[in-house]
Design a protein around this motif. Structure first.
Motif, PDB file in Angstrom:
ATOM      1  N   TRP A  90      41.033 -77.598 -70.651  1.00 19.14           N
ATOM      2  CA  TRP A  90      41.126 -78.286 -71.926  1.00 19.14           C
ATOM      3  C   TRP A  90      40.012 -79.315 -71.988  1.00 19.14           C
ATOM      4  O   TRP A  90      39.311 -79.524 -70.999  1.00 19.14           O
ATOM      5  CB  TRP A  90      42.473 -78.995 -72.048  1.00 19.14           C
ATOM      6  CG  TRP A  90      43.631 -78.161 -71.663  1.00 19.14           C
ATOM      7  CD1 TRP A  90      44.174 -78.038 -70.414  1.00 19.14           C
ATOM      8  CD2 TRP A  90      44.387 -77.288 -72.504  1.00 19.14           C
ATOM      9  NE1 TRP A  90      45.210 -77.168 -70.436  1.00 19.14           N
ATOM     10  CE2 TRP A  90      45.376 -76.686 -71.705  1.00 19.14           C
ATOM     11  CE3 TRP A  90      44.327 -76.963 -73.855  1.00 19.14           C
ATOM     12  CZ2 TRP A  90      46.295 -75.777 -72.213  1.00 19.14           C
ATOM     13  CZ3 TRP A  90      45.243 -76.068 -74.356  1.00 19.14           C
ATOM     14  CH2 TRP A  90      46.216 -75.476 -73.547  1.00 19.14           C
ATOM     15  N   GLN A 102      56.410 -68.783 -71.661  1.00 21.13           N
ATOM     16  CA  GLN A 102      55.814 -70.111 -71.740  1.00 21.13           C
ATOM     17  C   GLN A 102      55.415 -70.573 -70.337  1.00 21.13           C
ATOM     18  O   GLN A 102      56.252 -70.667 -69.445  1.00 21.13           O
ATOM     19  CB  GLN A 102      56.814 -71.097 -72.358  1.00 21.13           C
ATOM     20  CG  GLN A 102      56.236 -72.471 -72.638  1.00 21.13           C
ATOM     21  CD  GLN A 102      55.047 -72.430 -73.611  1.00 21.13           C
ATOM     22  OE1 GLN A 102      54.993 -71.584 -74.502  1.00 21.13           O
ATOM     23  NE2 GLN A 102      54.095 -73.329 -73.421  1.00 21.13           N
ATOM     24  N   SER A 107      48.811 -64.905 -71.412  1.00 23.02           N
ATOM     25  CA  SER A 107      48.519 -66.328 -71.651  1.00 23.02           C
ATOM     26  C   SER A 107      48.738 -66.617 -73.136  1.00 23.02           C
ATOM     27  O   SER A 107      48.478 -65.760 -73.982  1.00 23.02           O
ATOM     28  CB  SER A 107      47.089 -66.674 -71.220  1.00 23.02           C
ATOM     29  OG  SER A 107      46.146 -65.909 -71.939  1.00 23.02           O
ATOM     30  N   PRO A 108      49.247 -67.799 -73.457  1.00 19.54           N
ATOM     31  CA  PRO A 108      49.509 -68.112 -74.867  1.00 19.54           C
ATOM     32  C   PRO A 108      48.263 -67.947 -75.738  1.00 19.54           C
ATOM     33  O   PRO A 108      47.147 -68.272 -75.311  1.00 19.54           O
ATOM     34  CB  PRO A 108      49.948 -69.576 -74.811  1.00 19.54           C
ATOM     35  CG  PRO A 108      50.486 -69.756 -73.431  1.00 19.54           C
ATOM     36  CD  PRO A 108      49.648 -68.893 -72.551  1.00 19.54           C
ATOM     37  N   ALA A 109      48.475 -67.470 -76.925  1.00 23.34           N
ATOM     38  CA  ALA A 109      47.348 -67.128 -77.802  1.00 23.34           C
ATOM     39  C   ALA A 109      46.472 -68.326 -78.136  1.00 23.34           C
ATOM     40  O   ALA A 109      45.265 -68.191 -78.347  1.00 23.34           O
ATOM     41  CB  ALA A 109      47.895 -66.510 -79.093  1.00 23.34           C
ATOM     42  N   ASP A 110      47.078 -69.514 -78.165  1.00 24.59           N
ATOM     43  CA  ASP A 110      46.298 -70.691 -78.566  1.00 24.59           C
ATOM     44  C   ASP A 110      45.766 -71.486 -77.356  1.00 24.59           C
ATOM     45  O   ASP A 110      45.330 -72.615 -77.506  1.00 24.59           O
ATOM     46  CB  ASP A 110      47.134 -71.594 -79.464  1.00 24.59           C
ATOM     47  CG  ASP A 110      48.447 -71.996 -78.812  1.00 24.59           C
ATOM     48  OD1 ASP A 110      48.800 -71.371 -77.782  1.00 24.59           O
ATOM     49  OD2 ASP A 110      49.111 -72.907 -79.326  1.00 24.59           O
ATOM     50  N   TRP A 111      45.831 -70.887 -76.174  1.00 23.45           N
ATOM     51  CA  TRP A 111      45.261 -71.564 -75.002  1.00 23.45           C
ATOM     52  C   TRP A 111      43.823 -71.086 -74.833  1.00 23.45           C
ATOM     53  O   TRP A 111      43.596 -69.892 -74.621  1.00 23.45           O
ATOM     54  CB  TRP A 111      46.080 -71.256 -73.744  1.00 23.45           C
ATOM     55  CG  TRP A 111      47.387 -71.984 -73.719  1.00 23.45           C
ATOM     56  CD1 TRP A 111      48.152 -72.345 -74.785  1.00 23.45           C
ATOM     57  CD2 TRP A 111      48.079 -72.442 -72.560  1.00 23.45           C
ATOM     58  NE1 TRP A 111      49.270 -72.995 -74.379  1.00 23.45           N
ATOM     59  CE2 TRP A 111      49.262 -73.071 -73.013  1.00 23.45           C
ATOM     60  CE3 TRP A 111      47.828 -72.385 -71.194  1.00 23.45           C
ATOM     61  CZ2 TRP A 111      50.184 -73.634 -72.137  1.00 23.45           C
ATOM     62  CZ3 TRP A 111      48.744 -72.935 -70.323  1.00 23.45           C
ATOM     63  CH2 TRP A 111      49.907 -73.562 -70.797  1.00 23.45           C
ATOM     64  N   PRO A 112      42.865 -71.977 -74.859  1.00 26.89           N
ATOM     65  CA  PRO A 112      41.476 -71.559 -75.050  1.00 26.89           C
ATOM     66  C   PRO A 112      40.743 -70.999 -73.825  1.00 26.89           C
ATOM     67  O   PRO A 112      40.043 -70.019 -73.937  1.00 26.89           O
ATOM     68  CB  PRO A 112      40.803 -72.844 -75.526  1.00 26.89           C
ATOM     69  CG  PRO A 112      41.618 -73.940 -74.918  1.00 26.89           C
ATOM     70  CD  PRO A 112      43.014 -73.441 -74.827  1.00 26.89           C
ATOM     71  N   HIS A 113      40.864 -71.608 -72.688  1.00 31.34           N
ATOM     72  CA  HIS A 113      39.981 -71.238 -71.582  1.00 31.34           C
ATOM     73  C   HIS A 113      40.801 -70.956 -70.319  1.00 31.34           C
ATOM     74  O   HIS A 113      40.912 -71.809 -69.444  1.00 31.34           O
ATOM     75  CB  HIS A 113      38.974 -72.350 -71.285  1.00 31.34           C
ATOM     76  CG  HIS A 113      38.186 -72.773 -72.486  1.00 31.34           C
ATOM     77  ND1 HIS A 113      37.253 -71.953 -73.090  1.00 31.34           N
ATOM     78  CD2 HIS A 113      38.202 -73.918 -73.204  1.00 31.34           C
ATOM     79  CE1 HIS A 113      36.727 -72.587 -74.121  1.00 31.34           C
ATOM     80  NE2 HIS A 113      37.289 -73.782 -74.219  1.00 31.34           N
ATOM     81  N   CYS A 114      41.362 -69.774 -70.243  1.00 32.16           N
ATOM     82  CA  CYS A 114      42.190 -69.426 -69.084  1.00 32.16           C
ATOM     83  C   CYS A 114      41.351 -68.659 -68.071  1.00 32.16           C
ATOM     84  O   CYS A 114      40.426 -67.926 -68.429  1.00 32.16           O
ATOM     85  CB  CYS A 114      43.374 -68.579 -69.520  1.00 32.16           C
ATOM     86  SG  CYS A 114      44.434 -69.428 -70.709  1.00 32.16           S
ATOM     87  N   ARG A 137      41.216 -65.102 -71.615  1.00 30.64           N
ATOM     88  CA  ARG A 137      42.664 -64.970 -71.682  1.00 30.64           C
ATOM     89  C   ARG A 137      43.103 -64.112 -70.505  1.00 30.64           C
ATOM     90  O   ARG A 137      42.326 -63.341 -69.945  1.00 30.64           O
ATOM     91  CB  ARG A 137      43.091 -64.352 -73.017  1.00 30.64           C
ATOM     92  CG  ARG A 137      42.696 -65.212 -74.210  1.00 30.64           C
ATOM     93  CD  ARG A 137      43.124 -64.613 -75.518  1.00 30.64           C
ATOM     94  NE  ARG A 137      44.572 -64.650 -75.667  1.00 30.64           N
ATOM     95  CZ  ARG A 137      45.228 -64.088 -76.682  1.00 30.64           C
ATOM     96  NH1 ARG A 137      44.559 -63.443 -77.619  1.00 30.64           N
ATOM     97  NH2 ARG A 137      46.544 -64.163 -76.775  1.00 30.64           N
ATOM     98  N   CYS A 185      43.771 -73.319 -66.628  1.00 30.13           N
ATOM     99  CA  CYS A 185      43.362 -73.434 -68.023  1.00 30.13           C
ATOM    100  C   CYS A 185      42.533 -74.700 -68.181  1.00 30.13           C
ATOM    101  O   CYS A 185      42.828 -75.724 -67.551  1.00 30.13           O
ATOM    102  CB  CYS A 185      44.581 -73.488 -68.940  1.00 30.13           C
ATOM    103  SG  CYS A 185      44.144 -73.337 -70.680  1.00 30.13           S
TER     104      CYS A 185
END
Lengths: 589, 287
Positions: B171, B186, B146-153, B131, B169
């Motif tokens: 996905w 955002q 970074s947004p909490a639900d974004w996995p691999h920043c 994050r 990021c």
């Protein structure tokens, strides 16, 4: 008066120059740069553009960058410094030219085929999706003879030799027209398969390729590579014209220089999956030579020199598409080709010496081949390869992503996050010994060696599965389908050659690992560790090779069964069963 | 997909170790304070260390020293060029360290890696547990942007005006580059094709240099005017602009496994010039 005349003349010259720039080549076009440019030719050409027309660009206009709403008045042409792609109105697909020093040469055509037939449609519309100096992408809409429409997207990026095709609505297959003398299905770890005119007993040859194949043409100066995303997509090589093999025809006659055995390939379309076609052009890109018996047994210099430093592949051609493959050994290169065959490691059948390509074939190799026809091409780059030179593995990286070296392990489901292959683990272990950290890292060394032994065991089990599968195919086919049976026998033979060693590879790896552990407490044990490391690595290399051979043979079995089913309806049921079992074997991890 | 991003270099080194150490004397770091200097990480002396070199290839020297088990990577110049941030395994935990080029010993800042300074030098953006965080260097306050639900920043890069942070990021479908307000919010997408990641701003803030699966490219922050800068065989990574924005330094590898060499190329593309060779040189930054 004179000065007025002169001024008018100068103004006229300036005006015509501006007009010509605008009309001919576009105000901003910079020829020879890697950037991508999109042109509207202004009028439609009834036939393929010739070299003079491509060079002059007469009447062409540059489509402004990011101008996505452009309506083409003529044909759409997009290019960079390596490749030109032409989409002609009423044409059947995209014509791809290589930009050579002399003149552009057409190397391929990419045509969509609908499920309803084998005849390509004609282009009825082209729209711009992306247009900048980095990339150009167009959607082309075609109307088939049956009245259906299908869509195909074409994309070219700056400085690349690759044209990406994204099949859309209505596209069943992509027809890649690219006449080729040989079609090669490379295998990075095992042996390649190489198909020439002598292997064409039918108009369509199903290729055992997982994701890519190469077409070699123009007497060594052209290669076309096709890459597709999914191993589920079928690839078929299409025979060139009539002219099947004639009985009694000699090898030499059939190997007429430059004669194209194949017209191209058909690649099955898959939803949202791209297909890429890369065109290579240059003297000496590939070389085929029939070696005289005396040369093959001794040391012969080929009538060819490598045009650039790379990992050059040598295929000793056998019958039925089989080949024995290895990399040329280059003593000047920083590192030899990866996973060279055991034969190559032992005696370097092919090597570069003083700029010459030398071949030394052991008698048993020549006897196994039946004839000594050698095919050479560059597969991967080395550290010395010029930056602007592309090799097939570069194209794989650019299209499928990095990591093709892990290919066989990933495909076979044996790759893991830590990837404890013999080579990786022993490289790490040797570093601990070199830094005299073996005592401090003892637990990690033991753990990694355990993982390595387990990895070898898994691979051995997988190879044994292939061996059982080969036996199963032999039993199933019996005398009814000798072609399929012979492939089953080769799978069983290759698997047994690895698994039946004494001691078995996994046990040997375990014994050697134990010896490495014993070294941890000893002084000056680095050289002993390296010696054990070499033996352990040899197990890994043999394992990769056996696995790759078995997998290639299983794929070839699946394709051969499909072709048998098409050719002989009485064998369809048996061939279908073999296909199903081969599919299951390849899919089971 | 690329599995190893910048910060993974540390993990990679930890796992596979490094070659035997060669003799390498750390330079007098005070003399490295000069315009036109490139810092990078290299294993040329054994463990990964921070090195510097002038853009003409002269003055190659090591800036950090540590025990053989400790590795330093990802150096980034401070805006005034007097310090560098880097990621290190010193002390056994991957963390961010600051080295004053005036000669002081490195100082640990916090856990994390892939750091970059704000334009005023008061804050840093960095990655921790995939994050993106912003940290106040004086007060030590931190904020996840970074947004909490974004996995691999990964790979945060602060815009020159300090208002936005570019980051990548990952996905399942691939990588993409995003912009987010430096105070959080955002993110907006810049580009999501060809494994785009590793963004870094041009000095004037009009371009972002990034890497695709295999090449270096630049793009405007609004996602237009995408330009491939390198188009060579092998793999090109870690592009960084020169201080005047006219050139880009990057790493060239024969394969994704390296070995890596540094090259300099005009930012518009062109013929690259070899800067360093020998072992692997990675993660350049230019001040």
């Amino acid at each position: 008066m004179k000065s007025t005349t002169l001024a008018i003349a100068l103004l006229w010259i300036a005006f015509t120059q501006v007009c010509l720039r605008g009309k001919a080549a576009g105000a901003d076009y910079e020829p020879g740069t890697p950037a991508t440019w999109l042109f509207d030719t202004g009028s439609s050409s009834p036939g393929p553009l010739n070299a003079a027309g491509l060079a002059s660009k007469s009447g062409w206009r540059v489509v402004p960058e990011d101008g996505l709403a452009h309506q083409f008045r003529g044909d759409a042409v997009f290019l960079n410094d390596r490749v030109i792609v032409v989409l002609r109105r009423r044409g059947a697909g995209a014509e791809v030219y290589c930009q050579t020093a002399a003149a552009p040469k057409m190397r391929a055509a990419l045509l969509p085929l609908a499920a309803s037939g084998d005849e390509p449609g004609v282009l009825v519309n082209a729209t711009v999706l992306e247009n900048n100096l980095g990339a150009v992408m167009l959607t082309a809409t075609f109307r088939t003879p049956g009245g259906d429409t299908c869509e195909l997207r074409y994309r070219l990026t700056a400085g690349q030799v690759i044209v990406e095709a994204q099949p859309g609505k209505g596209v069943d297959r992509l027809l890649v027209r690219c006449p080729a003398r040989y079609v090669v299905v490379p295998d990075f770890f095992g042996d390649d398969m190489v198909f020439g005119s002598e292997d064409l007993s039918r108009p369509r040859l199903q290729l055992p390729a997982e994701n890519f194949c190469l077409g070699l043409s123009d007497q060594g100066s052209a290669e076309v590579m096709c890459v597709w995303q999914s191993s589920r997509q079928q690839a078929v090589a299409v025979r060139s014209g009539p002219g099947l093999r004639e009985e009694g025809q000699a090898d030499e006659e059939r190997e007429t220089p430059g004669a194209a055995a194949f017209a191209g390939w058909e690649i099955q379309a898959d939803k949202d999956k791209s297909i890429w076609v890369a065109c290579f052009d240059g003297t000496g890109l590939w070389h085929q030579q029939v070696l005289a018996t005396k040369d093959a047994l001794g040391a012969a210099a080929l009538d060819w020199k490598p045009p650039f430093a790379a990992k050059w592949r040598a295929d000793l051609l056998r019958t039925g598409g089989a080949a024995t493959s290895w990399f040329f050994h280059d003593p000047d290169a920083s590192k030899d080709g990866p996973a060279a065959s055991e034969t190559a490691v032992a005696g370097y059948p092919c090597c570069f010496e003083g700029g010459r390509a030398i071949v030394r074939l052991a008698p048993e190799l020549q006897a196994a081949a039946g004839r000594s026809s050698l095919l050479v091409y560059a597969l991967d780059r080395s550290r010395e390869t010029p930056l602007a030179t592309f090799c097939p593995i570069d194209i794989l990286r650019n299209t499928l992503g990095v990591g093709p070296c892990q290919y066989i392990l990933q495909t076979e489901g044996l790759a893991t996050e830590t990837n404890p292959t013999p080579d990786n683990v022993m490289t790490w272990v040797e570093k601990q010994f070199a830094r005299n950290r073996q005592k401090k890292s003892a637990d990690e060394i033991r753990e990694l060696l355990d993982q390595m032994v387990a990895h070898v065991g898994h691979a051995q089990a997988r190879i044994e599965q292939y061996g059982s599968f080969g036996r199963e195919v032999c039993n199933l086919c019996g005398e009814k389908a000798p072609v399929l049976r012979s492939i089953g026998e080769s799978i069983e033979r290759d698997a047994a050659a690895f698994s039946n060693r004494t001691p078995p590879p996994a046990k040997l790896a375990s014994q050697l690992a134990e010896q490495v552990v014993v070294l941890i407490g000893r002084k000056n044990s680095m050289s002993a560790c390296e010696k054990l490391g070499a033996e352990i690595r040899q197990i890994g290399a043999s394992e990769d090779r056996a696995l790759a051979r078995c997998r290639m043979a299983a794929r070839w079995l699946r394709q051969s069964a499909a072709m048998l089913a098409e050719d002989d309806s009485s064998q369809a049921a048996l061939a279908g069963e073999v296909q199903v079992r081969a599919e299951r074997m390849l899919g089971t991890k | 997909m690329k599995n190893f991003r910048v910060g993974s270099v540390v993990a990679l080194m930890l796992y596979f170790g490094v070659p035997a150490a060669l003799a390498a004397e750390p330079a007098d770091s005070s003399s490295a304070v000069a315009p036109g200097l490139i810092v990078f990480s290299s294993d040329r002396s054994g463990p990964w260390r921070i090195w510097s070199v002038r853009p003409d290839g002269s003055g190659l020297r090591a800036l950090t020293e540590a025990t053989p088990d400790e590795n330093d990577v990802d150096p980034v110049f401070s805006p005034d060029g007097k310090s560098i941030l880097f990621s290190s395994t010193r002390g056994g935990e991957v963390g961010l360290w600051k080295l004053s080029l005036g000669g002081n010993k490195p100082e640990r800042i916090c856990d994390g890696d892939q750091a970059e300074w704000s334009a005023d030098g008061r804050r840093i953006a960095f990655r921790r547990q995939e994050r993106i965080y912003v940290r106040d260097l004086v007060g030590g306050g931190e904020r996840c942007i970074s947004p909490a639900d974004w996995p691999h920043c990964s790979g945060p890069a602060w815009s020159p005006d300090g208002k936005r942070i570019a980051f990548a990021c990952r996905w399942d479908a691939g990588n993409a580059i995003f912009l987010v307000d430096s105070e959080g919010g955002q993110p907006t997408k810049v580009y999501d094709k060809q494994g785009a990641c590793e963004p870094h701003w041009s000095p004037d803030g009009t371009r972002i240099v990034y890497e695709t699966e295999t090449h270096i490219a630049t793009i405007a922050p609004d996602g237009t005017k995408n330009r491939l800068v390198t188009y060579f065989g092998g793999v090109q990574r870690y592009g960084r602009f020169s201080p005047d924005g006219k050139s880009i330094v990057y790493c060239q590898g024969a394969s994704e496994r390296g070995p890596w060499e540094l090259y300099i190329i005009p930012a518009q593309g062109g013929t690259p010039a070899l800067l360093t060779e020998g072992n692997s040189d990675m993660n350049p930054d230019w001040h």
